[in-house]
Motif scaffolding. Structure first.
Motif, PDB file in Angstrom:
ATOM      1  N   ALA A   1     -18.446  -6.620  34.014  1.00 51.92           N
ATOM      2  CA  ALA A   1     -19.209  -6.075  35.142  1.00 51.92           C
ATOM      3  C   ALA A   1     -18.395  -6.159  36.430  1.00 51.92           C
ATOM      4  O   ALA A   1     -18.388  -5.216  37.232  1.00 51.92           O
ATOM      5  CB  ALA A   1     -20.525  -6.830  35.299  1.00 51.92           C
ATOM      6  N   LEU A   2     -17.728  -7.271  36.640  1.00 53.42           N
ATOM      7  CA  LEU A   2     -16.933  -7.438  37.854  1.00 53.42           C
ATOM      8  C   LEU A   2     -15.767  -6.453  37.889  1.00 53.42           C
ATOM      9  O   LEU A   2     -15.407  -5.938  38.952  1.00 53.42           O
ATOM     10  CB  LEU A   2     -16.419  -8.877  37.961  1.00 53.42           C
ATOM     11  CG  LEU A   2     -17.495  -9.952  38.180  1.00 53.42           C
ATOM     12  CD1 LEU A   2     -16.867 -11.341  38.202  1.00 53.42           C
ATOM     13  CD2 LEU A   2     -18.266  -9.692  39.476  1.00 53.42           C
ATOM     14  N   LYS A   3     -15.180  -6.168  36.727  1.00 53.29           N
ATOM     15  CA  LYS A   3     -14.112  -5.168  36.666  1.00 53.29           C
ATOM     16  C   LYS A   3     -14.647  -3.793  37.056  1.00 53.29           C
ATOM     17  O   LYS A   3     -14.009  -3.054  37.814  1.00 53.29           O
ATOM     18  CB  LYS A   3     -13.521  -5.107  35.253  1.00 53.29           C
ATOM     19  CG  LYS A   3     -12.681  -6.305  34.851  1.00 53.29           C
ATOM     20  CD  LYS A   3     -12.170  -6.121  33.426  1.00 53.29           C
ATOM     21  CE  LYS A   3     -11.360  -7.333  32.961  1.00 53.29           C
ATOM     22  NZ  LYS A   3     -10.920  -7.177  31.548  1.00 53.29           N
ATOM     23  N   LYS A   4     -15.819  -3.457  36.513  1.00 53.52           N
ATOM     24  CA  LYS A   4     -16.435  -2.161  36.811  1.00 53.52           C
ATOM     25  C   LYS A   4     -16.763  -2.041  38.292  1.00 53.52           C
ATOM     26  O   LYS A   4     -16.481  -1.017  38.930  1.00 53.52           O
ATOM     27  CB  LYS A   4     -17.705  -2.011  35.974  1.00 53.52           C
ATOM     28  CG  LYS A   4     -18.553  -0.781  36.300  1.00 53.52           C
ATOM     29  CD  LYS A   4     -17.834   0.523  36.029  1.00 53.52           C
ATOM     30  CE  LYS A   4     -18.769   1.698  36.240  1.00 53.52           C
ATOM     31  NZ  LYS A   4     -18.041   2.997  36.166  1.00 53.52           N
ATOM     32  N   LEU A   5     -17.336  -3.084  38.867  1.00 53.42           N
ATOM     33  CA  LEU A   5     -17.717  -3.048  40.280  1.00 53.42           C
ATOM     34  C   LEU A   5     -16.492  -3.017  41.189  1.00 53.42           C
ATOM     35  O   LEU A   5     -16.539  -2.447  42.278  1.00 53.42           O
ATOM     36  CB  LEU A   5     -18.608  -4.250  40.608  1.00 53.42           C
ATOM     37  CG  LEU A   5     -19.969  -4.244  39.897  1.00 53.42           C
ATOM     38  CD1 LEU A   5     -20.720  -5.544  40.181  1.00 53.42           C
ATOM     39  CD2 LEU A   5     -20.805  -3.039  40.324  1.00 53.42           C
ATOM     40  N   ALA A   6     -15.401  -3.613  40.725  1.00 48.06           N
ATOM     41  CA  ALA A   6     -14.156  -3.532  41.498  1.00 48.06           C
ATOM     42  C   ALA A   6     -13.639  -2.096  41.509  1.00 48.06           C
ATOM     43  O   ALA A   6     -13.161  -1.600  42.535  1.00 48.06           O
ATOM     44  CB  ALA A   6     -13.107  -4.471  40.902  1.00 48.06           C
TER      45      ALA A   6
ATOM     46  N   THR B   1     -23.680  -5.567  29.145  1.00 44.59           N
ATOM     47  CA  THR B   1     -22.746  -5.395  30.259  1.00 44.59           C
ATOM     48  C   THR B   1     -23.295  -4.397  31.271  1.00 44.59           C
ATOM     49  O   THR B   1     -23.197  -4.620  32.482  1.00 44.59           O
ATOM     50  CB  THR B   1     -21.380  -4.907  29.736  1.00 44.59           C
ATOM     51  OG1 THR B   1     -20.817  -5.904  28.880  1.00 44.59           O
ATOM     52  CG2 THR B   1     -20.422  -4.636  30.896  1.00 44.59           C
ATOM     53  N   MET B   2     -23.893  -3.306  30.794  1.00 44.91           N
ATOM     54  CA  MET B   2     -24.467  -2.309  31.698  1.00 44.91           C
ATOM     55  C   MET B   2     -25.607  -2.911  32.516  1.00 44.91           C
ATOM     56  O   MET B   2     -25.725  -2.646  33.713  1.00 44.91           O
ATOM     57  CB  MET B   2     -24.976  -1.107  30.898  1.00 44.91           C
ATOM     58  CG  MET B   2     -23.869  -0.272  30.259  1.00 44.91           C
ATOM     59  SD  MET B   2     -24.500   1.059  29.191  1.00 44.91           S
ATOM     60  CE  MET B   2     -25.417   2.032  30.394  1.00 44.91           C
ATOM     61  N   ARG B   3     -26.444  -3.734  31.863  1.00 42.95           N
ATOM     62  CA  ARG B   3     -27.557  -4.366  32.574  1.00 42.95           C
ATOM     63  C   ARG B   3     -27.048  -5.312  33.647  1.00 42.95           C
ATOM     64  O   ARG B   3     -27.543  -5.315  34.777  1.00 42.95           O
ATOM     65  CB  ARG B   3     -28.437  -5.123  31.579  1.00 42.95           C
ATOM     66  CG  ARG B   3     -29.585  -5.894  32.234  1.00 42.95           C
ATOM     67  CD  ARG B   3     -30.457  -6.566  31.200  1.00 42.95           C
ATOM     68  NE  ARG B   3     -29.751  -7.570  30.429  1.00 42.95           N
ATOM     69  CZ  ARG B   3     -29.522  -8.812  30.861  1.00 42.95           C
ATOM     70  NH1 ARG B   3     -29.934  -9.192  32.075  1.00 42.95           N
ATOM     71  NH2 ARG B   3     -28.885  -9.686  30.098  1.00 42.95           N
ATOM     72  N   VAL B   4     -26.066  -6.122  33.310  1.00 44.77           N
ATOM     73  CA  VAL B   4     -25.506  -7.070  34.262  1.00 44.77           C
ATOM     74  C   VAL B   4     -24.836  -6.334  35.421  1.00 44.77           C
ATOM     75  O   VAL B   4     -24.986  -6.700  36.583  1.00 44.77           O
ATOM     76  CB  VAL B   4     -24.494  -8.004  33.556  1.00 44.77           C
ATOM     77  CG1 VAL B   4     -23.707  -8.821  34.574  1.00 44.77           C
ATOM     78  CG2 VAL B   4     -25.219  -8.935  32.585  1.00 44.77           C
ATOM     79  N   THR B   5     -24.105  -5.267  35.091  1.00 41.64           N
ATOM     80  CA  THR B   5     -23.430  -4.481  36.125  1.00 41.64           C
ATOM     81  C   THR B   5     -24.436  -3.894  37.100  1.00 41.64           C
ATOM     82  O   THR B   5     -24.248  -3.954  38.316  1.00 41.64           O
ATOM     83  CB  THR B   5     -22.601  -3.347  35.488  1.00 41.64           C
ATOM     84  OG1 THR B   5     -21.656  -3.898  34.573  1.00 41.64           O
ATOM     85  CG2 THR B   5     -21.870  -2.553  36.559  1.00 41.64           C
ATOM     86  N   GLU B   6     -25.512  -3.313  36.567  1.00 42.42           N
ATOM     87  CA  GLU B   6     -26.534  -2.709  37.416  1.00 42.42           C
ATOM     88  C   GLU B   6     -27.214  -3.755  38.293  1.00 42.42           C
ATOM     89  O   GLU B   6     -27.476  -3.505  39.476  1.00 42.42           O
ATOM     90  CB  GLU B   6     -27.564  -1.979  36.561  1.00 42.42           C
ATOM     91  CG  GLU B   6     -28.650  -1.261  37.341  1.00 42.42           C
ATOM     92  CD  GLU B   6     -28.129  -0.098  38.178  1.00 42.42           C
ATOM     93  OE1 GLU B   6     -28.870   0.384  39.058  1.00 42.42           O
ATOM     94  OE2 GLU B   6     -26.978   0.328  37.966  1.00 42.42           O
ATOM     95  N   ALA B   7     -27.483  -4.932  37.720  1.00 37.94           N
ATOM     96  CA  ALA B   7     -28.135  -5.994  38.488  1.00 37.94           C
ATOM     97  C   ALA B   7     -27.260  -6.447  39.648  1.00 37.94           C
ATOM     98  O   ALA B   7     -27.720  -6.569  40.794  1.00 37.94           O
ATOM     99  CB  ALA B   7     -28.465  -7.175  37.575  1.00 37.94           C
ATOM    100  N   LEU B   8     -25.982  -6.686  39.370  1.00 42.73           N
ATOM    101  CA  LEU B   8     -25.069  -7.127  40.418  1.00 42.73           C
ATOM    102  C   LEU B   8     -24.830  -6.024  41.442  1.00 42.73           C
ATOM    103  O   LEU B   8     -24.758  -6.280  42.651  1.00 42.73           O
ATOM    104  CB  LEU B   8     -23.741  -7.581  39.809  1.00 42.73           C
ATOM    105  CG  LEU B   8     -23.777  -8.870  38.989  1.00 42.73           C
ATOM    106  CD1 LEU B   8     -22.417  -9.136  38.350  1.00 42.73           C
ATOM    107  CD2 LEU B   8     -24.197 -10.052  39.855  1.00 42.73           C
ATOM    108  N   ARG B   9     -24.730  -4.777  40.960  1.00 41.66           N
ATOM    109  CA  ARG B   9     -24.524  -3.645  41.875  1.00 41.66           C
ATOM    110  C   ARG B   9     -25.678  -3.552  42.867  1.00 41.66           C
ATOM    111  O   ARG B   9     -25.465  -3.428  44.079  1.00 41.66           O
ATOM    112  CB  ARG B   9     -24.397  -2.350  41.079  1.00 41.66           C
ATOM    113  CG  ARG B   9     -24.152  -1.129  41.970  1.00 41.66           C
ATOM    114  CD  ARG B   9     -24.230   0.168  41.182  1.00 41.66           C
ATOM    115  NE  ARG B   9     -23.165   0.297  40.209  1.00 41.66           N
ATOM    116  CZ  ARG B   9     -23.363   0.359  38.890  1.00 41.66           C
ATOM    117  NH1 ARG B   9     -24.598   0.279  38.404  1.00 41.66           N
ATOM    118  NH2 ARG B   9     -22.348   0.502  38.066  1.00 41.66           N
ATOM    119  N   ASN B  10     -26.900  -3.624  42.360  1.00 41.61           N
ATOM    120  CA  ASN B  10     -28.057  -3.536  43.252  1.00 41.61           C
ATOM    121  C   ASN B  10     -28.118  -4.695  44.228  1.00 41.61           C
ATOM    122  O   ASN B  10     -28.460  -4.519  45.403  1.00 41.61           O
ATOM    123  CB  ASN B  10     -29.344  -3.488  42.426  1.00 41.61           C
ATOM    124  CG  ASN B  10     -29.547  -2.152  41.728  1.00 41.61           C
ATOM    125  OD1 ASN B  10     -29.008  -1.132  42.151  1.00 41.61           O
ATOM    126  ND2 ASN B  10     -30.324  -2.147  40.657  1.00 41.61           N
TER     127      ASN B  10
END
Length: 254
Positions: free
Chosen positions: A52-57, A11-20
């Motif tokens: 990841a989408l929840k975190k980015l929101a 989840t952290m990897r996916v979050t970082e990828a989408l964030r960047n």
């Protein structure tokens, strides 16, 4: 057989990828973020995508719409004004305190980041220069020695990184960071605060110029045109977008 990557690290990897991708403009404002499509694209189940989408929101980069897809957040003029008002206080205080309280080790890290940013700017590495600029600001907040300021900085981090990524004139940013570093190194609080205020003004100007340039160029191929409300990259055969919300994707199908 045990997975080589834990659910949390995935989840952290996916979050970082989408964030960047969002911060660096590879996913434009208004673009749809469909769980099924993202899971296929990133080679994971839909569970880490959803998390990841929840975190980015929560970071202010994504807008989640109940029972449908998420979208990359479109920052309104009001959103930008609110961020600038907060940064007017936050940045000036951070730089003033960093000038007063920095350590030798911290100053060395700040200098290394400033020089790396200049090097990347001269090389035309836009993404790298922007990341260094964000790291420069993050180190300054750390050098302020104020834990509460650090907590606030963590809440603002993604939005500030996004705004810093709107800077097209890398040389100007590198030059101002060098001036800010010198003021901090000399422990000149008044100058550091004054330069921080001017730097924020430059940031606002850069953002405005960047927005106008994007408006002239239009949407990138395969990405959404926010004005049209359409996403060419969205999968028309993706099925009912409420499917996952209803089932909870307990099996983690990908």
């Amino acid at each position: 057989m045990k997975s080589a990557e834990s659910p949390q690290s995935e989840t952290m990897r996916v979050t970082e990828a989408l964030r960047n991708e969002i911060i660096e403009g590879h996913r434009r404002p208004g673009s749809r973020l469909v769980e099924r499509n993202l899971a296929t694209e990133l080679g994971v189940s839909r569970v880490p995508i959803r998390e990841a989408l929840k975190k980015l929101a929560s970071e202010g980069l994504v807008t989640n719409r109940p029972n449908t897809w998420s979208t990359v957040r479109e920052f309104s003029p009001s959103d930008i004004a609110d961020l600038n008002e907060v940064r007017t206080v936050f940045d000036v205080l951070s730089f003033e305190l960093a000038a007063q309280r920095h350590t030798r080790e911290g100053l060395a890290r700040l200098e290394a980041t400033m020089l790396k940013g200049r090097e990347l700017a001269d090389a035309g590495d836009v993404a790298g220069a922007h990341r260094c600029a964000a790291e420069f600001h993050a180190i300054v907040t750390e050098l302020s020695g104020n834990e509460l300021l650090g907590e606030i900085g963590a809440l603002l981090d993604s939005r500030m990184r996004w705004q810093l990524s709107q800077h097209d004139d890398l040389a100007v940013v590198a030059t101002e960071h060098a001036e800010l570093f010198d003021a901090i190194a000399r422990r000149d609080q008044a100058l550091a605060g004054s330069l921080a205020g001017r730097h924020l003004g430059t940031s606002q100007e850069q953002h405005d110029k960047h927005s106008k340039r994007l408006a002239r160029s239009g949407p990138l191929e395969g990405q959404a045109d926010p004005a049209a409300g359409e996403d060419p990259a969205a999968d028309p055969a993706a099925g009912d977008p409420t499917e996952d919300s209803a089932t909870g994707d307990s099996a983690g199908a990908g």
